[in-house]
Design a protein around this motif. Structure first.
Motif, PDB file in Angstrom:
ATOM      1  N   PRO A  80      23.363  47.998   9.252  1.00  0.00           N
ATOM      2  CA  PRO A  80      24.309  47.569   8.258  1.00  0.00           C
ATOM      3  C   PRO A  80      25.671  47.596   8.748  1.00  0.00           C
ATOM      4  O   PRO A  80      26.296  47.179   7.946  1.00  0.00           O
ATOM      5  CB  PRO A  80      23.197  48.710   6.665  1.00  0.00           C
ATOM      6  N   VAL A  81      26.019  48.892   8.966  1.00  0.00           N
ATOM      7  CA  VAL A  81      27.653  49.116   9.370  1.00  0.00           C
ATOM      8  C   VAL A  81      28.024  48.106  10.405  1.00  0.00           C
ATOM      9  O   VAL A  81      28.883  47.403  10.321  1.00  0.00           O
ATOM     10  CB  VAL A  81      27.798  50.824   9.840  1.00  0.00           C
ATOM     11  N   ILE A  82      27.099  47.333  11.082  1.00  0.00           N
ATOM     12  CA  ILE A  82      27.554  46.702  12.242  1.00  0.00           C
ATOM     13  C   ILE A  82      27.767  44.813  10.890  1.00  0.00           C
ATOM     14  O   ILE A  82      28.432  44.369  11.181  1.00  0.00           O
ATOM     15  CB  ILE A  82      26.870  46.297  13.696  1.00  0.00           C
ATOM     16  N   MET A  83      26.825  45.427  10.714  1.00  0.00           N
ATOM     17  CA  MET A  83      26.520  43.498   9.618  1.00  0.00           C
ATOM     18  C   MET A  83      27.997  43.208   8.639  1.00  0.00           C
ATOM     19  O   MET A  83      28.763  43.139   8.370  1.00  0.00           O
ATOM     20  CB  MET A  83      25.422  43.182   8.806  1.00  0.00           C
ATOM     21  N   GLU A  84      27.929  45.039   8.135  1.00  0.00           N
ATOM     22  CA  GLU A  84      29.286  45.076   7.106  1.00  0.00           C
ATOM     23  C   GLU A  84      31.149  44.855   8.043  1.00  0.00           C
ATOM     24  O   GLU A  84      31.752  44.193   7.202  1.00  0.00           O
ATOM     25  CB  GLU A  84      29.742  46.011   6.529  1.00  0.00           C
ATOM     26  N   ALA A  85      31.228  44.892   9.195  1.00  0.00           N
ATOM     27  CA  ALA A  85      32.359  45.242   9.997  1.00  0.00           C
ATOM     28  C   ALA A  85      31.994  43.359  10.432  1.00  0.00           C
ATOM     29  O   ALA A  85      33.136  43.175  10.190  1.00  0.00           O
ATOM     30  CB  ALA A  85      32.211  46.047  11.389  1.00  0.00           C
ATOM     31  N   LEU A  86      31.235  42.599  10.860  1.00  0.00           N
ATOM     32  CA  LEU A  86      30.898  41.473  10.773  1.00  0.00           C
ATOM     33  C   LEU A  86      31.500  40.856   9.535  1.00  0.00           C
ATOM     34  O   LEU A  86      32.208  39.667   9.880  1.00  0.00           O
ATOM     35  CB  LEU A  86      30.186  40.871  11.587  1.00  0.00           C
ATOM     36  N   THR A  87      30.864  40.598   8.606  1.00  0.00           N
ATOM     37  CA  THR A  87      31.038  40.126   7.730  1.00  0.00           C
ATOM     38  C   THR A  87      32.953  40.642   7.057  1.00  0.00           C
ATOM     39  O   THR A  87      33.735  38.891   6.292  1.00  0.00           O
ATOM     40  CB  THR A  87      30.673  40.486   6.390  1.00  0.00           C
ATOM     41  N   SER A  88      33.577  41.513   7.623  1.00  0.00           N
ATOM     42  CA  SER A  88      34.623  41.847   7.034  1.00  0.00           C
ATOM     43  C   SER A  88      35.626  40.896   8.031  1.00  0.00           C
ATOM     44  O   SER A  88      36.631  40.752   7.251  1.00  0.00           O
ATOM     45  CB  SER A  88      35.058  42.809   6.587  1.00  0.00           C
ATOM     46  N   LEU A  89      35.601  40.216   9.355  1.00  0.00           N
ATOM     47  CA  LEU A  89      36.097  39.478   9.670  1.00  0.00           C
ATOM     48  C   LEU A  89      37.149  38.774   8.609  1.00  0.00           C
ATOM     49  O   LEU A  89      38.308  38.129   9.203  1.00  0.00           O
ATOM     50  CB  LEU A  89      35.314  38.558  10.910  1.00  0.00           C
ATOM     51  N   ASN A  90      36.331  37.873   8.426  1.00  0.00           N
ATOM     52  CA  ASN A  90      36.552  36.995   7.945  1.00  0.00           C
ATOM     53  C   ASN A  90      36.679  36.586   6.300  1.00  0.00           C
ATOM     54  O   ASN A  90      35.012  36.444   6.256  1.00  0.00           O
ATOM     55  CB  ASN A  90      37.226  35.135   7.535  1.00  0.00           C
TER      56      ASN A  90
END
Length: 397
Positions: free
Chosen positions: A312-322
């Motif tokens: 979940p931490v990594i998915m949050e980081a990816l979805t915050s890219l744009n």
């Protein structure tokens, strides 16, 4: 509104259960179809390959369609393909049917995430998203082991059961889901679908992030693909007992997903992910050398709990890219995950057969996770970022 929450949970639970259903069944199906260990992983890989290939277009395409209709058709196809797996009379027939089930799942799952904001009040969207995600974790904790127990009667029973349950879910979608039609056709038609990926291709942070995400799933997917085979060989476990062990691993994932926000808040996103990935890599190397089933179960429960916290931490980081193309990012992440699991299952079979069994897989998984950690940190993907103006963070090249 509770009916939608339950419906979304069950759809994700069913898809998650089917994703790795074959993992604990590999020893049985390998004997049934007379297939080598090196090729057996393709019975897993065919499903994830179908999902990976079609995920890239399924999400963007369905933005212009009625999501209720897409979800209904996806579930009907998923039900039929999975039930027919129970009638497969050979290795290649099973692979074809698993591929078709993966294609159907690629059209079904994105509709869950896209429909939640349309049918739920704003105040309940985050909770509903969390419940839907927990359906995936719960599928590993309960769905796959239940499938293994059903397979103790006959290997085809889990496929028939999931097919029938998915058909019932399709009926529930038909009865309960309202129409979720697009406000307008996507501008530019098909070309616009391809252009949605352009900001990610131009962003070095996005490229680093998705490379790392690929490596992460390559390592974790390779480890999980032949976990059932290793348990059967190492501890002489029948398929039913393999399912019991898998239940504990799934409980670890569920526990980690529920508690994962705490270390991220305490340590920061980058530190929590880095510590988790480094520890998982060390445990992957150690695990195959354990000679006690309870010790091995405890170690892999810890691995899956850590993965449940990290993902979940990594998915949050990816979805915050744009923030403006989160749907496209989710589709690309899903394709990356399934593509990595496909390759991981294939590599896992080769390593198990040719290079010393599960110990080689553990080493491969550890290297993949360390490389993923390096890519995350080098690309600055996990760095804490202040939100851009308007509450959205744009990807920067």
């Amino acid at each position: 509104m509770g009916k939608f929450t339950a419906l979304f949970f069950l759809v994700m639970f069913m898809i998650g259960t089917d994703t790795f259903l074959i993992s604990p069944l590999i020893p049985t199906l390998q004997a049934e179809f007379g297939v080598s260990t090196g090729h057996a992983g393709w019975m897993i890989g065919a499903y994830t390959l179908g999902s990976a290939l079609f995920a890239l277009i399924a999400g963007p395409l369905s933005d212009g369609w009625n999501r209720r209709t897409v979800m209904l058709c996806g579930l009907l196809g998923f039900s039929a393909a999975t039930a027919l797996c129970g009638f497969a009379d050979g290795f290649w027939t099973m692979c074809l049917l698993r591929f078709l089930a993966g294609v159907s799942a690629a059209f079904t799952a994105p509709q869950v995430w896209a429909s939640i904001p349309a049918v739920m009040p704003a105040s309940r969207i985050p909770k509903t998203m969390g419940v839907a995600f927990s359906g995936l974790a719960a599928s590993q904790a309960f769905g796959v082991p239940i499938g293994s127990w059903l397979a103790a009667a006959h290997w085809s029973v889990p496929f028939w059961t999931i097919g029938a349950a998915s058909l019932l879910l399709a009926a529930a979608v038909f009865r309960l889901m309202p129409d979720v039609k697009p406000a307008a056709a996507p501008p530019g038609g098909r070309a616009a679908i391809l252009r949605r990926y352009a900001p990610l291709a131009a962003s070095s942070r996005a490229r680093s992030g998705f490379l790392a995400y690929l490596l992460l799933h390559l390592g974790s997917g390779a480890s999980l693909a032949f976990a059932g085979k290793w348990m059967a060989d190492r501890f002489a476990l029948p398929v039913g007992q393999i399912g019991t062990v898998m239940m504990f691993l799934g409980l670890g994932t569920l526990l980690g997903s529920l508690l994962g926000a705490y270390p991220a808040r305490k340590l920061g996103r980058a530190n929590a992910a880095a510590a988790g990935l480094a520890l998982i890599a060390a445990l992957y190397v150690l695990g195959p050398h354990l000679g006690s089933l309870p010790a091995a179960t405890a170690l892999y429960l810890l691995i899956f709990a850590l993965l449940g916290m990290v993902f979940p931490v990594i998915m949050e980081a990816l979805t915050s890219l744009n923030a403006s193309i989160r749907g496209t990012i989710s589709s690309l992440a899903n394709a990356t995950m399934n593509g990595a699991n496909t390759i991981g299952a294939w590599i896992s079979g080769l390593l198990y057969a040719q290079l010393g069994g599960y110990a080689a897989i553990g080493l491969f998984s550890a290297v993949c996770l360390l490389l993923a950690l390096g890519a995350f940190l080098a690309g600055g993907v996990l760095a804490e970022r202040a939100p851009a103006r308007g509450g959205e963070a744009a990807a920067k090249p």
